[in-house]
Design a protein around this motif. Structure first.
Motif, short mmCIF file in Angstrom:
data_model
loop_
_atom_site.label_atom_id
_atom_site.label_comp_id
_atom_site.label_asym_id
_atom_site.label_seq_id
_atom_site.Cartn_x
_atom_site.Cartn_y
_atom_site.Cartn_z
N LEU A 51 0.78 -1.22 -0.18
CA LEU A 51 0.03 0.12 0.13
C LEU A 51 0.74 1.29 -0.04
O LEU A 51 1.67 1.31 0.94
CB LEU A 51 -0.74 -0.23 1.20
CG LEU A 51 -1.93 1.12 1.61
CD1 LEU A 51 -2.94 1.49 0.39
CD2 LEU A 51 -2.41 1.02 3.00
N ASP A 52 0.51 2.27 -0.93
CA ASP A 52 1.21 3.41 -1.03
C ASP A 52 0.46 4.33 0.06
O ASP A 52 -0.70 4.13 0.20
CB ASP A 52 1.22 4.15 -2.39
CG ASP A 52 1.95 5.41 -2.49
OD1 ASP A 52 2.85 5.75 -1.65
OD2 ASP A 52 1.47 6.21 -3.52
N ILE A 53 0.89 5.60 0.36
CA ILE A 53 0.28 6.60 1.28
C ILE A 53 -0.37 7.76 0.59
O ILE A 53 -1.44 7.76 0.77
CB ILE A 53 1.18 6.91 2.41
CG1 ILE A 53 1.71 5.86 3.23
CG2 ILE A 53 0.73 8.11 3.20
CD1 ILE A 53 2.74 6.30 4.42
N ILE A 77 3.56 -1.19 3.69
CA ILE A 77 3.72 0.08 3.31
C ILE A 77 4.89 0.31 2.38
O ILE A 77 6.02 0.02 2.94
CB ILE A 77 3.57 1.09 4.41
CG1 ILE A 77 2.35 1.11 5.19
CG2 ILE A 77 3.68 2.58 3.65
CD1 ILE A 77 1.02 1.22 4.57
N VAL A 78 4.62 0.89 1.01
CA VAL A 78 5.59 1.11 0.31
C VAL A 78 5.42 2.48 -0.38
O VAL A 78 4.58 2.71 -1.19
CB VAL A 78 5.75 0.18 -1.04
CG1 VAL A 78 6.72 0.58 -1.98
CG2 VAL A 78 5.88 -1.47 -0.41
N SER A 79 5.92 3.52 0.17
CA SER A 79 5.97 4.78 0.35
C SER A 79 7.12 5.58 0.19
O SER A 79 7.89 5.64 0.93
CB SER A 79 4.70 5.40 1.03
OG SER A 79 4.63 6.86 0.95
N SER A 80 6.81 6.79 -0.76
CA SER A 80 8.25 7.75 -0.66
C SER A 80 8.01 8.81 0.86
O SER A 80 9.04 9.35 0.85
CB SER A 80 8.09 8.80 -1.91
OG SER A 80 6.67 9.23 -1.97
N VAL A 100 7.30 -1.31 6.59
CA VAL A 100 7.27 -0.09 5.85
C VAL A 100 8.31 -0.13 5.09
O VAL A 100 9.75 -0.23 5.69
CB VAL A 100 7.27 1.31 6.93
CG1 VAL A 100 7.00 2.69 6.27
CG2 VAL A 100 5.86 1.14 7.72
N ILE A 101 8.44 0.18 3.75
CA ILE A 101 9.66 0.31 2.66
C ILE A 101 9.54 1.59 2.35
O ILE A 101 8.46 2.01 1.60
CB ILE A 101 9.62 -0.94 2.01
CG1 ILE A 101 9.61 -2.11 2.65
CG2 ILE A 101 10.68 -0.65 0.73
CD1 ILE A 101 9.56 -3.40 1.76
N GLY A 106 11.85 9.20 -4.71
CA GLY A 106 10.65 9.96 -4.78
C GLY A 106 9.47 9.21 -5.31
O GLY A 106 9.80 7.97 -5.52
N ALA A 107 8.39 9.45 -5.48
CA ALA A 107 7.34 8.85 -5.84
C ALA A 107 7.28 7.92 -7.02
O ALA A 107 6.76 6.74 -7.17
CB ALA A 107 5.95 9.61 -5.87
N MET A 108 7.76 8.43 -8.10
CA MET A 108 7.81 7.76 -9.39
C MET A 108 9.37 7.41 -9.61
O MET A 108 10.16 8.15 -10.23
CB MET A 108 7.43 8.71 -10.55
CG MET A 108 7.33 7.86 -11.84
SD MET A 108 6.40 6.52 -11.66
CE MET A 108 7.13 5.61 -13.23
#
Length: 130
Positions: A51-53, A77-80, A100-101, A106-108
């Motif tokens: 899941l992204d945040i 959680i996989v989020s920048s 949490v990873i 950044g996001a992309m």
């Protein structure tokens, strides 16, 4: 292997995570929003959610809160924005995220596979008990 639901609003990230996880033999379902993820989760009953945040309409933290009310499926959680020790990372752990990873660059991040693929696979195996 496992059924895994990837929830991220960025197509490139969904594709990279799909590649990483299918190479490990998992079946991957993808959702571009928390709303779409709810429907897929109800139909496919995944063994794990990545899941992204930061997402439009409903962020990953709210999604995780709602998911915890109806399911005990493990969430990574996989989020920048979830850097180690960040308020978002601490909040998701408090809400029950198994891992949490942080996404690199950044996001992309097109280097996600090279830089984080091993970390995602290791965390997924750990959470799934394989």
């Amino acid at each position: 292997m496992a059924n895994i639901l990837v929830v991220d609003d960025e197509m490139g990230i969904r594709e990279l995570l799909n590649e990483i996880l299918t190479d490990e033999g998992h079946t991957v379902y993808a959702a571009e929003s928390a709303v779409q993820a709810r429907t897929i989760r109800e139909q496919m009953r995944p063994d794990l959610v990545l899941l992204d945040i930061e997402m439009p309409h409903m962020d990953g933290i709210e999604c995780l809160k709602r998911l915890r009310l109806i399911s005990n499926v493990p969430v990574i959680i996989v989020s920048s924005v979830a850097q180690t020790g960040s308020p978002q990372a601490l909040e998701t752990r408090r809400l029950g995220a198994a891992e949490v990873i942080a996404k690199p660059s950044g996001a992309m991040s097109l280097d996600l596979n090279a830089k984080k693929g091993h970390e995602i696979v290791t965390a997924s195996r750990k959470v799934l008990g394989i």
